[in-house]
Design a protein around this motif. Structure first.
Motif, short mmCIF file in Angstrom:
data_model
loop_
_atom_site.label_atom_id
_atom_site.label_comp_id
_atom_site.label_asym_id
_atom_site.label_seq_id
_atom_site.Cartn_x
_atom_site.Cartn_y
_atom_site.Cartn_z
N LEU A 120 74.13 50.92 9.31
CA LEU A 120 72.91 50.31 9.66
C LEU A 120 71.73 50.73 8.99
O LEU A 120 71.45 50.05 8.72
N CYS A 121 71.94 51.58 8.46
CA CYS A 121 70.88 52.03 7.39
C CYS A 121 71.38 51.65 5.74
O CYS A 121 70.05 51.14 5.73
N ASP A 122 71.98 50.52 6.21
CA ASP A 122 72.58 49.61 4.21
C ASP A 122 71.86 48.46 4.84
O ASP A 122 71.52 47.75 4.12
N PHE A 123 71.97 48.10 6.15
CA PHE A 123 72.65 46.71 5.78
C PHE A 123 71.49 45.91 7.95
O PHE A 123 70.39 45.29 6.98
N PHE A 124 72.23 46.85 8.68
CA PHE A 124 71.40 45.74 9.60
C PHE A 124 69.22 46.11 9.32
O PHE A 124 68.46 45.64 9.91
N MET A 125 69.15 47.17 9.46
CA MET A 125 67.68 47.55 9.46
C MET A 125 67.45 47.05 8.22
O MET A 125 66.01 46.89 8.48
N PRO A 126 67.55 47.00 7.24
CA PRO A 126 66.43 46.32 5.88
C PRO A 126 66.03 44.97 6.63
O PRO A 126 65.59 44.24 6.40
N ASN A 127 67.65 44.63 6.84
CA ASN A 127 67.25 42.99 6.89
C ASN A 127 66.47 42.58 8.17
O ASN A 127 65.42 42.01 8.58
N ARG A 128 66.59 43.97 9.60
CA ARG A 128 65.77 43.48 10.99
C ARG A 128 63.84 44.01 9.66
O ARG A 128 63.16 43.48 10.64
N ILE A 129 64.03 45.20 9.23
CA ILE A 129 62.57 45.09 8.52
C ILE A 129 61.90 43.56 7.74
O ILE A 129 60.88 44.05 8.29
N GLN A 130 63.13 43.17 7.34
CA GLN A 130 62.20 41.96 6.26
C GLN A 130 62.13 41.03 7.58
O GLN A 130 61.40 40.33 7.04
#
Length: 309
Positions: free
Chosen positions: A95-105
């Motif tokens: 969640l911290c390293d992949f999902f959240m940054p991708n969702r923000i993008q």
């Protein structure tokens, strides 16, 4: 179109959680190219009605696969069920390293300030994952039905469902501890004595909420009666002292259990040497009080209050 085809075919050969969707999209693009005869022609030409029909169908099919893939990755609205409070297992590190940054993008296309809004959340989550005291909650080994397995263990049922091939990490330890146990009601003890005080609030709040949500969702109601015994209860349900009536997360959870839990089959038994430090809301819900020697004036006053009259 040929560039799109090469991109999809390349992704279909890569290892990823959504590889099956890339593999399904590749032939769709190839078929659309063959049916339309479109190529990467540097000379621009208007699309014919037939071309628009083929491209429109391709876009709809690709969108369906993309939406499903985003949901599987936890990035789409389809990942959220009808019950927004229903617990779903996921890896916090991912969640911290992949999902959240991708969702923000993805969201930045509509709001370029979104990264600034969630920067503090990302920092707090990173600090939480780096704190070893929370490892028992944040570093849970992935296995089949983790929440259900945990609740079965708490309720005294076999977490492995009597399955010798269970992938539950503590299966061997559970069988060793219970091989001489008899059937009947069970007692589960949570030893929180070694947990740091600044972590204790979150732990007890989480345990209380999980058990209350389980009781609420039981069908029929009160099918699984629970009695929660809180030793040194003033540590878990402290009185609210701020002017706004706010309190700890743990206090809020156990106040709700005290007020609403009985109809769902979940009750509280509190043991404390300082009852005056307990939440007044919880004390007001006590139906039976056993008071031993009380020396402090505020504790004696509580014993004589109208709640127990």
């Amino acid at each position: 179109m040929t560039d799109l085809s090469r991109l999809v075919e390349f992704q279909a050969k890569q290892a990823s959680p959504i590889k099956s969707h890339w593999e399904a999209m590749a032939p769709l693009v190839t078929k659309a190219i063959a049916d339309s005869g479109l190529t990467n022609n540097p000379k621009w030409a208007a699309l014919t009605p037939k071309h628009r029909e083929i491209v429109g169908k391709l876009v709809r099919e690709l969108k369906q696969h993309i939406t499903t893939a985003l949901s599987e990755l936890g990035l789409g609205s389809g990942a959220t069920g009808a019950d927004f409070d229903a617990p779903v297992f996921y890896d916090l590190q991912q969640l911290c390293d992949f999902f959240m940054p991708n969702r923000i993008q993805l969201e930045q296309a509509n709001d370029n300030k979104i990264a600034g809004y969630v920067a503090t959340l990302q920092m707090r989550l990173s600090r939480l994952l780096a704190d070893g005291r929370y490892d028992f909650m944040t570093r849970v080994e992935k296995h089949d039905d983790p929440l259900g397995t945990y609740l079965r263990a708490v309720m005294g049922a076999d977490p492995t469902k009597d399955n010798d091939s269970s992938d539950w990490p503590a299966a061997a330890n559970y069988r060793e501890q219970t091989k001489n146990h008899d059937s009947g009601p069970s007692v589960t003890i949570f030893d929180l004595s070694l947990i740091a005080s600044d972590v204790l609030e979150n732990v007890t709040a989480l345990l209380g909420r999980i058990l209350f949500d389980f009781a609420v969702r039981s069908d029929p109601r009160a099918r699984h009666p629970l009695l929660l015994v809180l030793e040194e209860a003033h540590r878990f349900i402290p009185a609210r002292h701020d002017s706004n009536g706010g309190g700890s997360r743990s206090t809020a959870v156990f106040e709700r259990i005290a007020k609403e839990g009985r109809k769902f089959g979940i009750s509280l038994l509190l043991a404390s040497q300082r009852p005056s430090e307990l939440s007044e809301t919880v004390v007001a819900q006590c139906g039976t009080v056993i008071a031993h020697r009380l020396t402090h004036e505020s504790d004696q006053a509580l014993r004589d209050c109208p709640y127990f009259g």
